[in-house]
Design a protein around this motif. Structure first.
Motif: not given
Length: 123
Positions: A3-8, A20, A22-24, A30
């Motif tokens: 499951k990939e996670r993202f910041i929006s 979006l 990438w939360a990584g 960032q």
């Protein structure tokens, strides 16, 4: 599949779609992404303070973390990343006529929900 996670970043895209990231990404990555995006939107799209405030607020929130986790001087630029991004943020605020309080006081607009329409029962 993992499951990939993202910041929006709602309301921050050029075309109205959800922007979006990438939360990584770590805090430094960032901050790099936000400063690049702010620079491009100012240069290519002439975004004003209203459009840029959420992005600059996001950058402001990252600065303490960049300072904590990336305290060393960047050998390529000869400055600490947090100092460079703080300078960038201060310059943007000055050019846009904003203050730090404008960023800390910024809140996303309230989302309105559409009322569900109910269909009449079939008889």
């Amino acid at each position: 599949m993992p499951k990939e996670r993202f910041i929006s970043f709602p309301d921050a895209s050029r075309d109205g779609t959800l922007l979006l990231g990438w939360a990584g990404w770590d805090h430094l990555q960032q901050a790099q992404a936000l400063t690049t995006y702010v620079t491009e939107r100012r240069e290519f799209d002439a975004w004003d303070a209203g459009k840029l405030t959420p992005l600059l607020a996001g950058l402001g929130e990252l600065l303490p973390w960049v300072a904590q986790w990336h305290p060393d001087i960047d050998p390529e630029f000869g400055v600490r990343p947090a100092d460079a991004y703080t300078g960038f943020l201060d310059e943007q605020l000055l050019q846009l006529g904003l203050a730090r309080d404008d960023l800390t006081g910024w809140r996303p607009p309230a989302r309105t929900t559409k009322k569900k329409t109910t269909k009449p029962a079939k008889t």
